[in-house]
Write a protein that holds these residues in place. Sequence first.
Motif, PDB file in Angstrom:
ATOM      1  N   GLU A  85      44.398  36.562  45.160  1.00 47.32           N
ATOM      2  CA  GLU A  85      44.654  37.124  43.841  1.00 47.32           C
ATOM      3  C   GLU A  85      46.056  36.682  43.440  1.00 47.32           C
ATOM      4  O   GLU A  85      47.005  36.809  44.218  1.00 47.32           O
ATOM      5  CB  GLU A  85      44.562  38.643  43.906  1.00 47.32           C
ATOM      6  CG  GLU A  85      44.698  39.323  42.577  1.00 47.32           C
ATOM      7  CD  GLU A  85      44.529  40.836  42.678  1.00 47.32           C
ATOM      8  OE1 GLU A  85      44.711  41.497  41.644  1.00 47.32           O
ATOM      9  OE2 GLU A  85      44.247  41.354  43.773  1.00 47.32           O
ATOM     10  N   GLN A  88      51.778  37.335  40.222  1.00 51.17           N
ATOM     11  CA  GLN A  88      52.945  37.142  39.366  1.00 51.17           C
ATOM     12  C   GLN A  88      53.183  35.646  39.240  1.00 51.17           C
ATOM     13  O   GLN A  88      53.087  34.920  40.231  1.00 51.17           O
ATOM     14  CB  GLN A  88      54.153  37.824  40.008  1.00 51.17           C
ATOM     15  CG  GLN A  88      55.425  37.719  39.218  1.00 51.17           C
ATOM     16  CD  GLN A  88      56.567  38.449  39.913  1.00 51.17           C
ATOM     17  OE1 GLN A  88      56.377  39.429  40.603  1.00 51.17           O
ATOM     18  NE2 GLN A  88      57.774  37.952  39.738  1.00 51.17           N
ATOM     19  N   GLN A  89      53.512  35.183  38.016  1.00 55.12           N
ATOM     20  CA  GLN A  89      53.692  33.753  37.801  1.00 55.12           C
ATOM     21  C   GLN A  89      54.669  33.164  38.804  1.00 55.12           C
ATOM     22  O   GLN A  89      55.732  33.716  39.065  1.00 55.12           O
ATOM     23  CB  GLN A  89      54.169  33.457  36.391  1.00 55.12           C
ATOM     24  CG  GLN A  89      54.253  31.955  36.125  1.00 55.12           C
ATOM     25  CD  GLN A  89      54.492  31.607  34.679  1.00 55.12           C
ATOM     26  OE1 GLN A  89      54.491  32.468  33.811  1.00 55.12           O
ATOM     27  NE2 GLN A  89      54.697  30.330  34.410  1.00 55.12           N
ATOM     28  N   GLY A  95      50.459  31.188  34.090  1.00 55.12           N
ATOM     29  CA  GLY A  95      50.743  32.620  34.134  1.00 55.12           C
ATOM     30  C   GLY A  95      49.763  33.377  35.017  1.00 55.12           C
ATOM     31  O   GLY A  95      48.620  32.972  35.194  1.00 55.12           O
ATOM     32  N   ALA A  96      50.238  34.486  35.553  1.00 54.47           N
ATOM     33  CA  ALA A  96      49.430  35.301  36.459  1.00 54.47           C
ATOM     34  C   ALA A  96      49.042  36.612  35.804  1.00 54.47           C
ATOM     35  O   ALA A  96      49.858  37.243  35.126  1.00 54.47           O
ATOM     36  CB  ALA A  96      50.202  35.585  37.734  1.00 54.47           C
ATOM     37  N   SER A  97      47.794  37.001  36.031  1.00 56.52           N
ATOM     38  CA  SER A  97      47.325  38.307  35.548  1.00 56.52           C
ATOM     39  C   SER A  97      46.253  38.852  36.479  1.00 56.52           C
ATOM     40  O   SER A  97      45.269  39.427  36.040  1.00 56.52           O
ATOM     41  CB  SER A  97      46.780  38.172  34.119  1.00 56.52           C
ATOM     42  OG  SER A  97      45.693  37.258  34.089  1.00 56.52           O
ATOM     43  N   GLY A  98      46.455  38.620  37.766  1.00 56.55           N
ATOM     44  CA  GLY A  98      45.500  39.137  38.747  1.00 56.55           C
ATOM     45  C   GLY A  98      44.263  38.270  38.925  1.00 56.55           C
ATOM     46  O   GLY A  98      43.264  38.735  39.478  1.00 56.55           O
ATOM     47  N   GLN A  99      44.320  36.996  38.485  1.00 53.55           N
ATOM     48  CA  GLN A  99      43.172  36.115  38.638  1.00 53.55           C
ATOM     49  C   GLN A  99      42.823  35.974  40.127  1.00 53.55           C
ATOM     50  O   GLN A  99      43.685  35.889  40.969  1.00 53.55           O
ATOM     51  CB  GLN A  99      43.448  34.715  38.074  1.00 53.55           C
ATOM     52  CG  GLN A  99      43.880  34.654  36.652  1.00 53.55           C
ATOM     53  CD  GLN A  99      45.386  34.584  36.495  1.00 53.55           C
ATOM     54  OE1 GLN A  99      46.110  35.381  37.068  1.00 53.55           O
ATOM     55  NE2 GLN A  99      45.858  33.622  35.700  1.00 53.55           N
TER      56      GLN A  99
END
Length: 144
Positions: A85, A88-89, A95-99
């Motif tokens: 998961e 954080q970028q 960018g990170a968003s919990g992918q």
Amino acid sequence: MSATRDLIERYYAAFNAKDSEQMLACLSEDVAHDINQSARQVGLAAFRSFLAHMDTHYREQARELVVLENGDGGRAAAEFVIHGEYLQQDGDLPGASGQRYELPVGAFFEVQDSKITRVTNYYNLAEWIRQIEPVGSAKEQIGG
């Protein structure tokens, strides 16, 4: 089970348990760490810093671990699937968003005196980016 195989399995058990100190206990003082798509880092302090960085940006588990070794136990390879998961970028990455992502990974080791002296990791960075980029991103829209 051989001592080298046991060492590599303990290393990944500590990784999955988020036990940095147990991971570091598997490594030599001057461990060489070849980071995928990056430069080599040397020493336990650099490895500790790398682990802290990874914990900030990613939550990962190594599954389906297979460990292979040469005849004298001085070299080993591990193949596994990383389930992660993106929290954080990380630098210039998207960018990170919990992918969530899932990738095959290869890791190569040198072992001396019951310690890992080199860790080299490889995975497909382009595939990781494909998995974490939002559907319909500008890159996809322009055929990229």
